[in-house]
Design a protein around this motif. Structure first.
Motif, PDB file in Angstrom:
ATOM      1  N   ALA A 168      21.847   2.923  73.890  1.00 18.03           N
ATOM      2  CA  ALA A 168      20.998   3.649  72.581  1.00 18.03           C
ATOM      3  C   ALA A 168      19.573   4.109  72.935  1.00 18.03           C
ATOM      4  O   ALA A 168      19.225   3.839  74.031  1.00 18.03           O
ATOM      5  CB  ALA A 168      21.039   2.383  71.654  1.00 18.03           C
ATOM      6  N   ALA A 169      19.069   4.614  72.085  1.00 18.77           N
ATOM      7  CA  ALA A 169      17.466   5.081  72.296  1.00 18.77           C
ATOM      8  C   ALA A 169      16.926   5.004  71.186  1.00 18.77           C
ATOM      9  O   ALA A 169      17.458   5.128  69.843  1.00 18.77           O
ATOM     10  CB  ALA A 169      17.551   6.514  72.962  1.00 18.77           C
ATOM     11  N   VAL A 223      17.823  12.964  74.110  1.00 15.74           N
ATOM     12  CA  VAL A 223      18.240  13.735  73.205  1.00 15.74           C
ATOM     13  C   VAL A 223      18.599  12.815  72.065  1.00 15.74           C
ATOM     14  O   VAL A 223      18.306  13.040  70.935  1.00 15.74           O
ATOM     15  CB  VAL A 223      19.507  14.867  73.515  1.00 15.74           C
ATOM     16  N   CYS A 224      19.228  11.604  72.410  1.00 22.89           N
ATOM     17  CA  CYS A 224      19.612  10.686  71.380  1.00 22.89           C
ATOM     18  C   CYS A 224      18.254  10.194  70.557  1.00 22.89           C
ATOM     19  O   CYS A 224      18.392   9.976  69.579  1.00 22.89           O
ATOM     20  CB  CYS A 224      20.202   9.546  72.215  1.00 22.89           C
ATOM     21  N   ALA A 225      17.098   9.935  71.409  1.00 19.69           N
ATOM     22  CA  ALA A 225      16.167   9.483  70.918  1.00 19.69           C
ATOM     23  C   ALA A 225      15.552  10.117  69.843  1.00 19.69           C
ATOM     24  O   ALA A 225      15.131   9.908  68.823  1.00 19.69           O
ATOM     25  CB  ALA A 225      14.828   8.974  71.762  1.00 19.69           C
ATOM     26  N   LYS A 226      15.409  11.645  70.222  1.00 15.32           N
ATOM     27  CA  LYS A 226      14.951  12.666  69.129  1.00 15.32           C
ATOM     28  C   LYS A 226      15.900  12.806  67.942  1.00 15.32           C
ATOM     29  O   LYS A 226      15.388  12.632  66.714  1.00 15.32           O
ATOM     30  CB  LYS A 226      14.951  13.809  69.815  1.00 15.32           C
ATOM     31  N   ARG A 227      17.367  12.703  68.066  1.00 18.43           N
ATOM     32  CA  ARG A 227      18.246  12.840  67.173  1.00 18.43           C
ATOM     33  C   ARG A 227      17.902  11.648  65.981  1.00 18.43           C
ATOM     34  O   ARG A 227      18.084  11.703  64.870  1.00 18.43           O
ATOM     35  CB  ARG A 227      19.803  12.934  67.654  1.00 18.43           C
ATOM     36  N   GLU A 228      17.937  10.170  66.709  1.00 23.10           N
ATOM     37  CA  GLU A 228      17.839   9.258  65.904  1.00 23.10           C
ATOM     38  C   GLU A 228      16.807   9.159  64.975  1.00 23.10           C
ATOM     39  O   GLU A 228      16.862   8.790  63.989  1.00 23.10           O
ATOM     40  CB  GLU A 228      18.043   7.918  66.809  1.00 23.10           C
ATOM     41  N   ASP A 257       6.533  10.155  76.958  1.00 26.61           N
ATOM     42  CA  ASP A 257       6.837   9.112  77.820  1.00 26.61           C
ATOM     43  C   ASP A 257       7.767   8.168  77.589  1.00 26.61           C
ATOM     44  O   ASP A 257       8.154   7.645  76.522  1.00 26.61           O
ATOM     45  CB  ASP A 257       5.676   8.342  78.408  1.00 26.61           C
ATOM     46  N   GLU A 258       8.611   7.612  78.679  1.00 27.38           N
ATOM     47  CA  GLU A 258       9.722   6.489  78.299  1.00 27.38           C
ATOM     48  C   GLU A 258       8.718   5.179  78.516  1.00 27.38           C
ATOM     49  O   GLU A 258       7.971   5.293  79.322  1.00 27.38           O
ATOM     50  CB  GLU A 258      10.851   6.524  79.296  1.00 27.38           C
ATOM     51  N   LEU A 259       8.856   4.254  77.612  1.00 32.37           N
ATOM     52  CA  LEU A 259       7.916   2.938  77.767  1.00 32.37           C
ATOM     53  C   LEU A 259       8.740   2.039  78.545  1.00 32.37           C
ATOM     54  O   LEU A 259       8.195   1.378  79.388  1.00 32.37           O
ATOM     55  CB  LEU A 259       7.900   2.621  76.307  1.00 32.37           C
ATOM     56  N   LEU A 260       9.963   1.695  78.177  1.00 32.85           N
ATOM     57  CA  LEU A 260      10.769   0.676  78.728  1.00 32.85           C
ATOM     58  C   LEU A 260      12.197   0.710  78.234  1.00 32.85           C
ATOM     59  O   LEU A 260      12.447   1.384  77.357  1.00 32.85           O
ATOM     60  CB  LEU A 260      10.231  -0.849  78.581  1.00 32.85           C
ATOM     61  N   HIS A 261      13.045  -0.369  78.721  1.00 34.50           N
ATOM     62  CA  HIS A 261      14.232  -0.644  78.044  1.00 34.50           C
ATOM     63  C   HIS A 261      14.484  -2.034  77.604  1.00 34.50           C
ATOM     64  O   HIS A 261      13.999  -2.874  78.455  1.00 34.50           O
ATOM     65  CB  HIS A 261      15.598   0.064  78.688  1.00 34.50           C
ATOM     66  N   GLY A 306      26.957  -5.669  74.367  1.00 30.57           N
ATOM     67  CA  GLY A 306      25.757  -5.871  75.091  1.00 30.57           C
ATOM     68  C   GLY A 306      25.073  -4.415  74.995  1.00 30.57           C
ATOM     69  O   GLY A 306      25.866  -3.329  75.149  1.00 30.57           O
ATOM     70  N   LYS A 307      23.902  -4.288  74.624  1.00 28.97           N
ATOM     71  CA  LYS A 307      23.261  -3.259  74.194  1.00 28.97           C
ATOM     72  C   LYS A 307      21.935  -2.735  74.728  1.00 28.97           C
ATOM     73  O   LYS A 307      20.985  -3.560  74.795  1.00 28.97           O
ATOM     74  CB  LYS A 307      22.928  -3.091  72.676  1.00 28.97           C
ATOM     75  N   THR A 308      21.888  -1.912  75.603  1.00 28.33           N
ATOM     76  CA  THR A 308      20.641  -1.479  76.347  1.00 28.33           C
ATOM     77  C   THR A 308      19.896  -0.098  75.647  1.00 28.33           C
ATOM     78  O   THR A 308      20.791   0.638  75.373  1.00 28.33           O
ATOM     79  CB  THR A 308      21.148  -0.803  77.872  1.00 28.33           C
ATOM     80  N   THR A 309      18.760  -0.477  75.220  1.00 32.85           N
ATOM     81  CA  THR A 309      17.987   0.569  74.177  1.00 32.85           C
ATOM     82  C   THR A 309      16.791   1.111  75.233  1.00 32.85           C
ATOM     83  O   THR A 309      16.119   0.389  75.764  1.00 32.85           O
ATOM     84  CB  THR A 309      17.485   0.030  72.943  1.00 32.85           C
TER      85      THR A 309
END
Length: 147
Positions: free
Chosen positions: A11-12, A50-55, A69-73, A86-89
């Motif tokens: 996820a993003a 693109v997922c982050a923008k869409r969401e 910038d990407e912060l972390l996951h 199990g969800k990685t965001t």
């Protein structure tokens, strides 16, 4: 010891921010009784950015989101639909032109509000989001001192 097989998903999401009267504010969504950050599951053949923008655009009901910038996951596990997940965001920093929020009712989002970073960290209903907001706060400090 029993090993639980979990379906893995990606996820993003992003910390959408603005400066208001010299204060850095972030947008939180209120859903299912908790304050949260906008995020969602990555669709097939979609990049994580693109997922982050869409969401953000869907959940906040806004347009022209820019992902920075990407912060972390983060990673968490949960049970839903009779499965273990199990969800990685992947979390990013985002901005958008000033516009009215139109919360996505289909996702049970009741409202979107701006909060200063410290207030947001106290309001969020999930511990891993505190880590995201702390990473964002550190990001803003790095940007400030890089100028």
């Amino acid at each position: 010891m029993q090993v639980i097989k979990r379906e893995q998903i990606e996820a993003a999401g992003a910390v959408l921010f603005r400066f208001q009267d010299g204060v850095t504010q972030v947008a939180l969504i209120f859903r299912k009784g908790k304050w949260d950050l906008p995020k969602g599951k990555k669709e097939e053949d979609e990049s994580i950015r693109v997922c982050a923008k869409r969401e953000l655009e869907e959940e906040l009901g806004i347009q022209d989101v820019t992902i920075h910038d990407e912060l972390l996951h983060t990673y968490h596990e949960y049970a839903a639909f009779e499965k273990d997940w199990g969800k990685t965001t992947f979390w990013f920093v985002a901005t958008a032109p000033i516009q009215k929020f139109n919360p996505q009712a289909e996702e049970d989002i009741e409202q979107v509000e701006w909060f200063d970073i410290d207030s947001a960290a106290q309001k969020v209903g999930y511990d891993n989001l505190i880590r995201v907001l702390e990473a964002f706060k550190n990001w803003t400090l790095r940007k400030k001192y890089a100028e």
